[in-house]
Enzyme design. Structure first.
Site, mmCIF file in Angstrom:
data_model
loop_
_atom_site.group_PDB
_atom_site.id
_atom_site.type_symbol
_atom_site.label_atom_id
_atom_site.label_comp_id
_atom_site.label_asym_id
_atom_site.label_seq_id
_atom_site.Cartn_x
_atom_site.Cartn_y
_atom_site.Cartn_z
ATOM 1 N N ASP A 1 0.795 -1.227 0.000
ATOM 2 C CA ASP A 1 0.000 0.000 0.000
ATOM 3 C C ASP A 1 0.833 1.286 0.000
ATOM 4 O OD1 ASP A 1 1.020 -0.387 2.520
ATOM 5 O OD2 ASP A 1 -0.868 -0.259 3.601
ATOM 6 N N HIS A 2 2.099 1.201 0.364
ATOM 7 C CA HIS A 2 2.918 2.417 0.493
ATOM 8 C C HIS A 2 3.650 2.781 -0.800
ATOM 9 C CE1 HIS A 2 2.246 1.905 4.770
ATOM 10 N NE2 HIS A 2 2.970 2.972 5.056
ATOM 11 N N ASP B 1 4.099 -1.236 11.379
ATOM 12 C CA ASP B 1 3.657 0.100 11.016
ATOM 13 C C ASP B 1 3.084 0.738 12.271
ATOM 14 O OD1 ASP B 1 2.810 1.739 8.271
ATOM 15 O OD2 ASP B 1 1.629 2.218 10.050
ATOM 16 N N ARG C 1 -0.400 12.904 10.177
ATOM 17 C CA ARG C 1 0.925 13.498 10.443
ATOM 18 C C ARG C 1 1.164 14.701 9.546
ATOM 19 N NH1 ARG C 1 3.963 7.707 11.148
ATOM 20 N NH2 ARG C 1 3.384 7.556 13.336
ATOM 21 N N SER D 1 6.873 7.293 12.810
ATOM 22 C CA SER D 1 6.798 6.012 12.105
ATOM 23 C C SER D 1 7.631 4.920 12.753
ATOM 24 C CB SER D 1 7.257 6.246 10.669
ATOM 25 O OG SER D 1 8.202 5.296 10.282
ATOM 26 N N ARG E 1 9.473 2.900 11.040
ATOM 27 C CA ARG E 1 10.467 2.459 10.057
ATOM 28 C C ARG E 1 11.813 2.173 10.722
ATOM 29 N NH1 ARG E 1 9.966 8.278 7.209
ATOM 30 N NH2 ARG E 1 7.853 7.525 7.347
HETATM 31 C C1 MIC Z 1 4.132 6.377 8.210
HETATM 32 O O1 MIC Z 1 2.965 6.698 8.329
HETATM 33 O O2 MIC Z 1 5.077 7.108 8.534
HETATM 34 C C2 MIC Z 1 4.441 5.001 7.665
HETATM 35 C C3 MIC Z 1 5.036 5.177 6.355
HETATM 36 O O3 MIC Z 1 3.258 4.269 7.523
HETATM 37 C C4 MIC Z 1 5.360 4.329 8.678
HETATM 38 C C5 MIC Z 1 5.957 3.086 8.225
HETATM 39 C C6 MIC Z 1 7.062 3.288 7.235
HETATM 40 O O4 MIC Z 1 7.864 4.208 7.367
HETATM 41 O O5 MIC Z 1 7.126 2.464 6.340
HETATM 42 C C7 MIC Z 1 4.736 4.075 10.032
HETATM 43 O O6 MIC Z 1 3.839 4.789 10.421
HETATM 44 O O7 MIC Z 1 5.206 3.207 10.781
HETATM 45 FE FE1 SF4 Z 2 -0.023 4.785 5.136
HETATM 46 FE FE2 SF4 Z 2 1.329 5.495 7.320
HETATM 47 FE FE3 SF4 Z 2 -0.144 7.264 5.973
HETATM 48 FE FE4 SF4 Z 2 -1.328 5.366 7.326
HETATM 49 S S1 SF4 Z 2 -0.064 6.995 8.174
HETATM 50 S S2 SF4 Z 2 -1.853 6.023 5.278
HETATM 51 S S3 SF4 Z 2 0.047 3.643 7.049
HETATM 52 S S4 SF4 Z 2 1.666 6.219 5.244
#
Ligand code: MIC
Ligand code: SF4
Length: 646
Positions: free
Chosen positions: A64-65, A119, A379, A532, A534
């Site tokens: 999905d990313h 995640d 965010r 995140s 990550r």
């Molecule tokens: C995000 O919202 O920052 C992400 C992308 O979903 C991350 C995960 C990632 O960096 O792949 C998260 O929230 O953990």
């Molecule tokens: Fe995707 Fe992270 Fe954004 Fe949720 S917050 S939509 S998991 S990138």
């Protein structure tokens, strides 16, 4: 004395330790989820563990990313993930099937179960009464292999909801209000448990918005009890069999309490550049808006889109606004197509995107210079949208649609009444979720050239010495440390390449300095590594030779990720933090001994200023053993090897 819902679920899943807030415990994980941006690493790590099949009741690999296939990299990752899932026993949610949290809520969430996801927004399924926790990919890999998940037993903060949301006031406003009161570090070490008579007026979609964005509080997770509304949600999903009643006892002992009277709540908005920079919408009303985005795992449910459609019907998006929308899942997308809401969007001038994270992770729709962007996301960290100096505001779908029509920030209570109908019967079609192979031996795992092996670290040295490569302020996010977006996300499977981008949005000289100095130290402020999950924010600095991070205080997931990759996390007091600067030379003479003897401080000598600090070493016995071994992969392999030898 009664029990909180959190502790009831923890008790049922406890494998090690005693259930006392602050103590390390290990719990059994029932379900696991990964997504492609963290998932390739998690899956490579799972393979490296040498376990033939996943052991959790359910494990799902979502894509999905990384959906902007501007080169071969993402497509290669998708193919790797699909073949890996088939061989090792994960369901595979194909690209196009939707955002992991939305799909998991719809199709897999089960009250009373534990879920671990790579995640940070995994707590979304807390809206279904699950104990759903975000973690680094390696922790998820270990859990998929049947290992327990280690965490500090949390405190439980009870949020009591009374009254009922007024017209045009949304679930998003509840969580924005909680963020306003508690801030982005107010949830650290806590589970946020919702209760009170106000709960019954919220449906599962609304509860999931609240638990989703509890991640922004730094909380371990957030959870709601189950009731008729949960049953109704599961019935529409054709999964009423999954229903279990879970709730706290009436005299549950909450460590802290917060009360929100929904009758009095008003539409809220988070101003740039932090999700806790929250004010009532009326405070910024009239601000011209250039972009409005509806979507993300926070607000892309069928209910959210039906709400936006109801107000947009017969209207046009203002000429100064670019409005885009991504449905949270294929189910949502198919429904809005079937019931005509999609036509309303197209007619109003909305740019309809695929079911994915999209702009939330900077994959497209980066705003224009100086543009105000209103998003229903979770965010608004600096630069996350893809544009430097961005001005991202976070709000409810109601605020978003009212502002898109007016061309300026608008209080949604000024919208005319509209009837919001969430369809009773929805089409259930799981054809985009592939079951694992029945003949795994025959499946070949397909790896593209962008997939590099996971780098490993050496065991901890006797002493650490080197230079401070960077000193940051408070609340530094993993988006600052390891940015995402269209250019960098495709490199998630290639640590040597992605490490070229560490701290690039903050300090373009960081990588060069790290290389010239052969690694060194990072100095962080409070809540270092929030946001995140990550693990690249630990893995890539480790690859560049970062040996320790000395911060005022850490965010939970990032601290675990540092441990998992063998980087020493130490806490500095205020005066040490004030003294130490970039380019100072530090020596941690007896660091290994401190780890071995269980010491709770490490002596840090600042060779530049001549000062000596005592940095706090707040790690469990297991965490210490992991760092001594050079990270969790080394540690687990060593453990497996000695188990085989015994
Ligand atoms: C995000 O919202 O920052 C992400 C992308 O979903 C991350 C995960 C990632 O960096 O792949 C998260 O929230 O953990
Ligand atoms: Fe995707 Fe992270 Fe954004 Fe949720 S917050 S939509 S998991 S990138």
């Amino acid at each position: 004395m009664g029990k909180t819902l959190t502790y009831k679920i923890l008790e049922k899943h406890l494998v090690e330790g005693t259930l006392e807030a602050g103590k390390e415990i290990a719990i059994k994980i029932d379900q696991a989820l990964t997504q492609d941006a963290t998932g390739t690493m998690a899956c490579l790590q799972f393979e490296a563990l040498g376990i033939p099949r996943v052991q959790t009741e359910v494990a799902v690999s979502y894509v999905d990313h990384n959906m902007l296939q501007t080169g071969f990299e993402n497509a290669d990752d998708h193919r790797y993930l699909q073949s890996m899932a088939s061989k090792y026993g994960l369901y595979f949610s194909r690209p196009g099937n939707g955002i992991c949290h939305q799909v998991h809520l719809e199709r897999f969430s089960t009250p009373g179960k534990t879920l671990l996801g790579s995640d940070s927004h995994t707590p979304t399924c807390g809206g279904m009464g699950m104990l759903a926790i975000g973690a680094g990919g390696l922790d998820v890999a270990v859990a998929m292999g049947g290992g327990p998940f280690y965490l500090k037993a949390p405190k439980v903060l009870g949020v009591k909801l009374t009254g009922r949301l007024q017209r045009q006031v949304a679930a998003k406003d509840i969580i924005l209000e909680v963020l306003r009161r508690l801030t982005v570090k107010g949830g650290v070490g806590k589970v946020i448990e919702y209760h009170g008579e106000g709960v019954s007026s919220l449906d599962v979609y609304q509860r999931a918005t609240i638990t989703n964005m509890g991640a922004e509080l730094g909380a371990t997770t957030s959870i709601f009890p189950t009731d008729e509304k949960t049953k109704e949600f599961l019935r529409r999903q054709g999964r009423e069999d999954a229903y279990v009643k879970v709730e706290a006892d009436a005299d549950a002992p909450y460590d802290e309490l917060l009360e929100i009277n929904l009758d009095q709540l008003v539409p809220m908005i988070a101003k740039p550049q932090s999700p806790d920079n929250v004010v009532p919408v009326t405070e910024v009303e009239g601000l011209p808006v250039q972009q409005v985005l509806v979507g993300s795992c926070t607000n892309s449910s069928l209910k959210d889109l039906m709400t936006v459609a109801a107000y947009l019907r017969g209207q046009k998006v203002a000429s100064n606004v670019s409005m885009a929308l991504s449905p949270g899942s294929k189910q949502v997308f198919q429904e809005i197509a079937r019931n005509g809401a999609l036509t309303d969007f197209i007619a109003a001038g909305v740019r309809v995107l695929e079911s994915a994270c999209g702009p939330c992770i900077g994959m497209g729709q980066a705003p224009a210079t100086g543009a105000v962007s209103l998003r229903t996301f979770n965010r608004n960290f600096e630069g996350r949208s893809g544009s430097k100096n961005d001005l991202v505001y976070l709000c409810s779908p109601e605020v978003a649609v009212a502002s898109a029509i007016a061309g300026k920030v608008t209080d949604p209570r000024k919208l005319p009444s509209a009837q919001i109908v969430v369809p009773e019967q929805i089409v259930i079609d799981d054809s985009m979720i592939l079951a694992p192979s029945a003949t795994p031996e025959a499946v070949e795992v397909l790896r593209g050239p962008n997939i590099a092996p996971v780098p490993l670290k050496e065991p901890l040295e006797e002493q650490l010495q080197g230079f401070v490569l960077i000193k940051t302020g408070n609340n530094v996010t993993t988006d600052h440390i390891m940015p995402a977006g269209a250019k960098i996300l495709p490199l998630r499977s290639n640590v040597p390449k992605i490490s070229e981008f560490v701290f690039t949005n903050v300090d373009t000289g960081f990588v060069k300095r790290a290389k010239e100095r052969g690694g060194g130290f990072i100095i962080g402020g409070e809540n270092y590594g929030q946001g995140s999950s990550r693990e690249h924010a630990a893995l890539a600095p480790m690859y560049l030779g970062v040996k320790a991070v000395l911060a005022r205080q850490f965010a939970r997931i990032h601290k675990s990720n540092l441990v998992n990759f063998g980087i020493v996390p130490l806490e500095l007091d205020e005066s040490a933090y004030a003294d130490v600067q970039q380019d100072h030379e530090l020596q941690l003479a007896d660091v290994k001994k401190a780890f071995e003897t269980g010491a709770t401080t490490v002596t840090v000598t600042n060779k530049t200023t001549g000062k000596v600090y005592q940095a706090k070493l707040d790690l469990s016995k297991r965490d210490r053993a992991i760092i001594l071994a050079g990270g969790l992969l080394n540690f687990t392999r060593k453990k497996n090897a000695s188990a085989v030898a015994a």
